[in-house]
Write a protein that holds these residues in place. Structure first.
Motif: not given
Ligand code: ATP
Ligand code: MG
Lengths: 303, 241
Positions: A102-103, A97
């Motif tokens: 997602s990003t 996580s």
């Molecule tokens: N809109 C936002 N503003 C600030 N920080 C963000 C935003 N969206 C994501 N982050 C940060 O960017 C990082 C990557 O987030 P992301 O959602 O891409 O992770 P993920 O791998 O999809 O996690 P998960 O498995 O929980 O969905 C994390 O540290 C998150 O806190």
């Protein structure tokens, strides 16, 4: 082959059983070094990469990440990401996580802008100001963890909205396609139900149908089964497996490793914004090279 | 000493016609202003959430400017001030069509438009951002996403506060008597002056406002019920079907 099923839907009056035949006729022999006319990516010879074509997908690059970096304020969420996804390829992205999964996929349709580097989708650079972003987004279907159906519209209206408003299809044509897609995802009887009247699994299948109705070249899935009760996960995964078999280019963020083993051409492991390791499912699961990958796999595969 | 109630003064002589005219003017004034206020409110409320900073700034200026000046001052401004700087043709048109009435329409529209804007902005902001993302991800333009998804959902969410704002508009239309619009309060005062029957005249005015407001509230409740999204919890009841 790309989107047999979806393509066949758009061939007016063709019964569904014909779709395989149609697909046969347009099959693109792996040794032909260019894409046939009308094929996604056709004419983009500069994006044809060298090397042997792996069975099941094309040697046309659909998505390219070049040294992509992204920050949210001070947080560095994507670090030097390099990635190529070819037409028809199914790529599964996993990782802890907050690792940026997602990003990563939200950058592909520019729901998130990037800080540095370049992303090229279907031959068009996202940083180029002349790229028609709306037109490009119409080619990219996206399915979200929380379904995100429009609550004030029925399933049918959810599916027909973009084809009518963006593709300018007639309402009858759009509805015909929508009903076929609903049948395809296994809920033809739910056409007139509102999202709040559907179970999670049914909502997610409507969301997949909504994305497919635009006849996309690429489908992005962000943890499509994470919000579902266990008994509904397989009904959604079944639809996705079907789609993968039909040759859709897919990037799927998921921790469903059974799905990954079955359909992924490639699995990408991300940690702290980096692509730490990638490989075909056999080698990825059998002997992961990186320590971080191994400990992650232990965590999710053990229970 | 007891006050001898004479309710019949309300319909004897000219009085009945005056009151009816007053009601009609109040309805016309409020309805027109309401339509303009809703238009201004939806537009500026949507712009205040737009993903473009200059548009947001423009809408914020409108809202802060118009809601932070007392309505009475706006009435005087639009009646005594603004027509002076109108071009000749505009002044002629106003004089032909009743300058008091149209000044009151403008004042009520811009003031309540700014207040309505806040209601609508709150409504749009309470629609999950992910719905906006889902709609642009299918290829809808930002404008289409607002028009087809965000605003229709927001309007459903804001029916209760918008009802409240609409009732305020109706009640505030009584201030138009200060610039000589012959609306309900004005006519009530006129009946009172001619008959010296303050209690009866003002009671009638009070009850008529009450009836108008209750009618609006019940119409809006019907609208809310008609637009309810099937399957969602509304008014504490899970809808059938
Ligand atoms: N809109 C936002 N503003 C600030 N920080 C963000 C935003 N969206 C994501 N982050 C940060 O960017 C990082 C990557 O987030 P992301 O959602 O891409 O992770 P993920 O791998 O999809 O996690 P998960 O498995 O929980 O969905 C994390 O540290 C998150 O806190
Ligand atoms: Mg995520």
């Amino acid at each position: 082959m790309l989107g047999y099923f979806v393509n066949s839907l758009f061939q007016a009056q063709q019964p569904a059983e014909c779709s395989l035949l149609v697909a046969e006729q347009v099959r693109f022999p792996p040794d032909v070094p260019f894409a046939p006319k009308g094929f996604p990516g056709a004419g983009l010879l500069d994006f044809v990469v060298d090397g042997p074509t792996k069975q099941g997908y094309q040697d046309i690059v659909m998505i390219t990440f070049r040294q992509v970096n992204k920050w949210f304020g001070a947080t560095h969420v994507l670090r030097d990401v390099d990635l190529k996804v070819r037409a028809g390829e199914v790529v599964v992205v996993c990782g802890p996580s907050g690792s940026g999964k997602s990003t990563l996929i939200r950058c592909i349709n520019k729901l998130e802008p990037i800080g540095q580097g370049e992303i090229i989708v279907d031959g068009r650079s996202l940083s180029n100001p002349t790229t028609d972003l709306t037109a490009l987004r119409a080619e990219i279907g996206m399915v979200f963890q929380q379904f995100n159906l429009y609550p004030h519209m029925t399933a049918l209206q959810n599916i027909t909205l973009a084809p009518v408003k963006v593709r300018k299809l007639s309402r009858e044509e759009a509805e015909r396609i929508a009903r076929k897609l609903l049948a395809k995802v296994g809920i033809p009887e739910k056409a007139d139900h509102y999202p709040a009247q559907l179970s999670g699994g049914q909502q997610q299948r409507v969301a997949i149908a909504r994305a497919l109705a635009m006849q996309p070249k690429i489908m992005l899935f962000d943890e499509p089964t994470s919000a579902l009760d266990p008994e509904m996960i397989s009904e959604v995964l079944d639809v996705m497996v079907e789609l993968a078999k039909e040759g859709m280019t897919m990037i799927v963020v998921t921790h469903e490793m059974g799905f990954a083993k079955k359909v992924a051409h490639r699995i990408i492991f991300m940690d702290e914004g980096r692509i730490v390791e990638e490989g075909g499912p056999e080698e990825f699961f059998a002997n992961p090279k990186e320590e971080r990958t191994r400990s992650f796999l232990n965590k999710i595969l053990v229970h | 000493m007891t006050y001898d109630l004479q309710w019949n003064i309300l319909w004897t002589g000219e009085n009945g016609r005056w009151l009816l005219e007053g009601i009609w003017t109040t309805i016309r004034l409020s309805a027109l202003s309401w339509i303009f206020a809703c238009g201004l409110g939806v537009l500026s409320g949507a712009l205040r959430t737009a993903p473009f900073r200059p548009l947001r700034a423009l809408a914020t200026c409108y809202v802060e400017f118009f809601r932070n000046v007392p309505l009475l001052v706006w009435l005087f401004f639009w009646y005594f001030g603004a027509p002076q700087v109108l071009p000749r043709a505009g002044q002629d048109w106003l004089n032909l069509h009743g300058p008091e009435f149209w000044s009151a329409v403008v004042a009520l529209s811009v003031y309540h438009g700014a207040r309505m804007s806040e209601v609508i902005r709150a409504g749009i902001q309470s629609v999950p951002k992910t719905l906006f993302e889902a709609s642009v991800a299918t290829g809808l333009s930002v404008g289409q996403a607002y028009r087809l998804i965000l605003i229709p959902i927001a309007l459903r969410l804001i029916i209760p506060p918008a009802t409240n704002e609409s009732l305020n508009l109706l009640k505030n239309s009584s201030l138009a008597l200060t610039i000589g619009v012959a609306e309900l309060t004005f006519m009530t005062r006129q009946v009172e002056t001619y008959t010296a029957r303050a209690f009866e005249a003002l009671t009638a005015g009070t009850l008529i406002y009450l009836v108008l407001c209750l009618t609006i509230a019940s119409v809006m409740a019907q609208v809310e019920r008609a637009l309810r999204i099937p399957g969602l919890i509304a008014r504490g009841v899970r809808s059938e079907s």
